[in-house]
Design a protein around this motif. Structure first.
Motif, PDB file in Angstrom:
ATOM      1  N   THR A   1       0.855  -1.179   0.000  1.00 32.33           N
ATOM      2  CA  THR A   1       0.000   0.000   0.000  1.00 32.33           C
ATOM      3  C   THR A   1       0.888   1.226   0.000  1.00 32.33           C
ATOM      4  N   GLY A   2       0.625   2.132  -0.915  1.00 33.79           N
ATOM      5  CA  GLY A   2       1.445   3.335  -1.034  1.00 33.79           C
ATOM      6  C   GLY A   2       1.257   4.283   0.134  1.00 33.79           C
ATOM      7  N   PRO A   3       2.203   5.203   0.296  1.00 35.18           N
ATOM      8  CA  PRO A   3       2.137   6.146   1.405  1.00 35.18           C
ATOM      9  C   PRO A   3       1.158   7.289   1.135  1.00 35.18           C
ATOM     10  N   VAL A   4       0.916   8.077   2.168  1.00 36.85           N
ATOM     11  CA  VAL A   4       0.163   9.318   2.048  1.00 36.85           C
ATOM     12  C   VAL A   4       1.202  10.408   1.815  1.00 36.85           C
ATOM     13  N   PHE A   5       1.010  11.206   0.782  1.00 39.09           N
ATOM     14  CA  PHE A   5       1.935  12.292   0.487  1.00 39.09           C
ATOM     15  C   PHE A   5       1.334  13.611   0.955  1.00 39.09           C
TER      16      PHE A   5
ATOM     17  N   ARG B   1       9.732   1.766   5.976  1.00 35.79           N
ATOM     18  CA  ARG B   1       9.657   2.246   7.357  1.00 35.79           C
ATOM     19  C   ARG B   1       9.712   3.771   7.427  1.00 35.79           C
ATOM     20  N   ARG B   2      10.565   4.390   6.613  1.00 36.94           N
ATOM     21  CA  ARG B   2      10.698   5.850   6.643  1.00 36.94           C
ATOM     22  C   ARG B   2       9.382   6.527   6.274  1.00 36.94           C
ATOM     23  N   TRP B   3       8.638   5.942   5.329  1.00 38.33           N
ATOM     24  CA  TRP B   3       7.366   6.530   4.904  1.00 38.33           C
ATOM     25  C   TRP B   3       6.182   5.881   5.628  1.00 38.33           C
ATOM     26  N   GLN B   4       6.441   5.197   6.726  1.00 39.47           N
ATOM     27  CA  GLN B   4       5.421   4.595   7.588  1.00 39.47           C
ATOM     28  C   GLN B   4       4.479   3.666   6.813  1.00 39.47           C
TER      29      GLN B   4
END
Length: 95
Positions: free
Chosen positions: A6-10, A58-61
């Motif tokens: 699942t992609g991150p929230v930007f 991990r960096r982008w949660q």
């Protein structure tokens, strides 16, 4: 090797550009394709890709669960498999 997550929230266009720039620097990166809210990333090989992709996730949660089947292939075991990056970083600064 392909990994779907699942992609991150930007929070801005710059944030999005930085995420994809980091992703493209993972060793063996070939391509990334979006499917709704998911991203599928292709790599030419696993060599170095698993550990670096774990850091990016991990960096982008982003939940690293999609990497679990590849965990045994990671030549550099990391506490990032169990804990978020901010917890690992806090532990590194403790005496």
């Amino acid at each position: 090797m392909e990994v779907t997550f699942t992609g991150p929230v930007f929070f801005s266009e710059t944030d999005e550009a930085m995420f994809f720039a980091w992703l493209e620097r993972v060793p063996g990166f070939v391509s990334v394709q979006g499917h709704g809210s998911s991203l599928t990333v292709s790599f030419a090989s696993e060599r170095g890709a698993i550990a670096e992709l774990l850091i990016v996730l991990r960096r982008w949660q982003i939940d690293p669960a999609p990497l679990q089947p590849l965990r045994s292939e990671d030549p550099h075991p990391s506490s990032l498999w169990e804990r978020p990056i901010h917890e690992v970083a806090a532990g590194a600064s403790e005496p």
